[in-house]
Scaffold this motif. Sequence first.
Motif, short mmCIF file in Angstrom:
data_model
loop_
_atom_site.label_atom_id
_atom_site.label_comp_id
_atom_site.label_asym_id
_atom_site.label_seq_id
_atom_site.Cartn_x
_atom_site.Cartn_y
_atom_site.Cartn_z
N MET A 1 1.06 -1.29 0.32
CA MET A 1 -0.25 0.05 -0.30
C MET A 1 0.90 0.46 -0.25
O MET A 1 2.00 1.79 0.72
N PRO A 2 0.18 2.23 -0.94
CA PRO A 2 1.92 3.04 -0.82
C PRO A 2 1.38 4.35 0.62
O PRO A 2 -0.22 4.58 0.61
N ILE A 3 2.16 5.22 0.92
CA ILE A 3 2.29 5.34 1.68
C ILE A 3 2.13 7.81 1.49
O ILE A 3 2.93 7.92 0.33
N ASN A 4 1.13 8.22 2.07
CA ASN A 4 0.83 9.50 1.58
C ASN A 4 2.32 9.99 1.89
O ASN A 4 2.16 10.61 3.02
N ALA A 5 2.74 10.96 1.41
CA ALA A 5 3.75 11.64 1.84
C ALA A 5 3.79 13.02 1.17
O ALA A 5 4.58 13.88 1.30
N ARG A 6 2.61 13.31 0.59
CA ARG A 6 2.62 15.42 0.79
C ARG A 6 3.15 15.72 1.47
O ARG A 6 2.27 15.23 2.39
N PRO A 7 3.52 16.88 1.05
CA PRO A 7 3.59 17.84 2.62
C PRO A 7 2.34 18.76 2.33
O PRO A 7 1.18 18.46 0.90
N THR A 8 1.66 19.49 3.76
CA THR A 8 0.88 20.23 3.63
C THR A 8 1.34 21.60 3.13
O THR A 8 2.06 22.08 3.31
N LYS A 9 -0.35 22.20 3.67
CA LYS A 9 0.03 23.44 3.33
C LYS A 9 0.93 24.22 4.46
O LYS A 9 0.96 25.24 4.26
N ALA A 10 0.23 23.97 5.52
CA ALA A 10 1.15 24.27 6.48
C ALA A 10 1.93 24.50 7.04
O ALA A 10 3.37 25.40 7.50
N PHE A 11 3.03 23.29 6.24
CA PHE A 11 4.30 22.90 5.77
C PHE A 11 5.40 24.04 5.45
O PHE A 11 5.52 24.81 5.90
N PHE A 12 4.27 24.88 4.32
CA PHE A 12 4.90 25.89 3.61
C PHE A 12 4.58 27.45 4.32
O PHE A 12 5.43 28.17 3.93
N THR A 13 3.62 26.81 4.28
CA THR A 13 2.75 28.59 5.22
C THR A 13 3.27 28.87 6.92
O THR A 13 3.30 30.00 7.02
N LYS A 14 3.27 27.57 6.96
CA LYS A 14 3.67 28.18 9.08
C LYS A 14 4.70 27.54 9.17
O LYS A 14 5.90 28.00 10.09
N THR A 15 5.68 26.23 9.61
CA THR A 15 6.24 26.24 10.13
C THR A 15 7.66 25.83 9.08
O THR A 15 8.59 26.60 9.47
N LEU A 16 7.61 26.61 7.45
CA LEU A 16 8.75 27.04 7.11
C LEU A 16 8.95 28.39 7.60
O LEU A 16 10.28 28.49 7.37
N VAL A 17 8.72 29.08 7.70
CA VAL A 17 8.50 30.49 8.10
C VAL A 17 9.49 30.18 9.87
O VAL A 17 9.48 31.97 9.94
N LYS A 18 9.00 29.74 10.58
CA LYS A 18 8.61 29.98 12.43
C LYS A 18 10.80 30.39 12.18
O LYS A 18 11.26 31.18 13.19
#
Length: 226
Positions: free
Chosen positions: A1-18
């Motif tokens: 079964m494939p695993i969903n490794a797609r990033p979330t928007k929150a990663f780019f808009t919140k986590t990435l800028v901390k």
Amino acid sequence: MPINARPTKAFFTKTLVKDIHVIDAILDLVDNSIDSYLKNNLQDRKRILIRFDDKQFIIEDNCGGIKKEKVNEHVFRFGEATTDRVRTIGVYGIGLKRSIFKMGSDILIESDDGENYFSIKIDKTWIEDENNWELDFASEDVSGGTPMTRITIKDLFQPISEELTNAVFQNKLLERIKNTYSIFTEERVDIEINSAKADYYDFKFLYDTEKFEPFHKKADIDGVES
């Protein structure tokens, strides 16, 4: 079964800028303007205008614009292939994304390379829709006549709005720009913040054949002359 490794928007808009301060975010945007100056092989003096208040932040330059065919390859690509690089001062394409997502949730990017105009719109609807990763891209095969790039950010996040309107913030930003870009502001670009022009260090070497001469000293240590 494939695993969903797609990033979330929150990663780019919140986590990435901390990990970046708002001044560093602004300097990333200035980097992009100066990179444009270098990539477009410009020679005459250009300008970078920064304007902000508690409602919006705008940075605009006339440093040649962005080619619309580069949008998919570079502007919103996270990281930039080293084989495609020319001499620039930025390190990764990630700077633009971090900067705009750090500051607000209503973003308009416009650019005109003298031949074509395009715009990219990002808003809360796009940010909150996890299934939509396509940006609102509009292009016109006509130019407004003057190459430019303009980024307008509205719906500023409250901490950003408060910092931008802090009484000492503008002076801090002017000083950082002076420290970082003097080699460019002296000869190539004018940078203005709310109509206040950024100063630069005057780099000059002292040289006077009458007052300054080469100094030579010889020493003999254990029979070895140096």
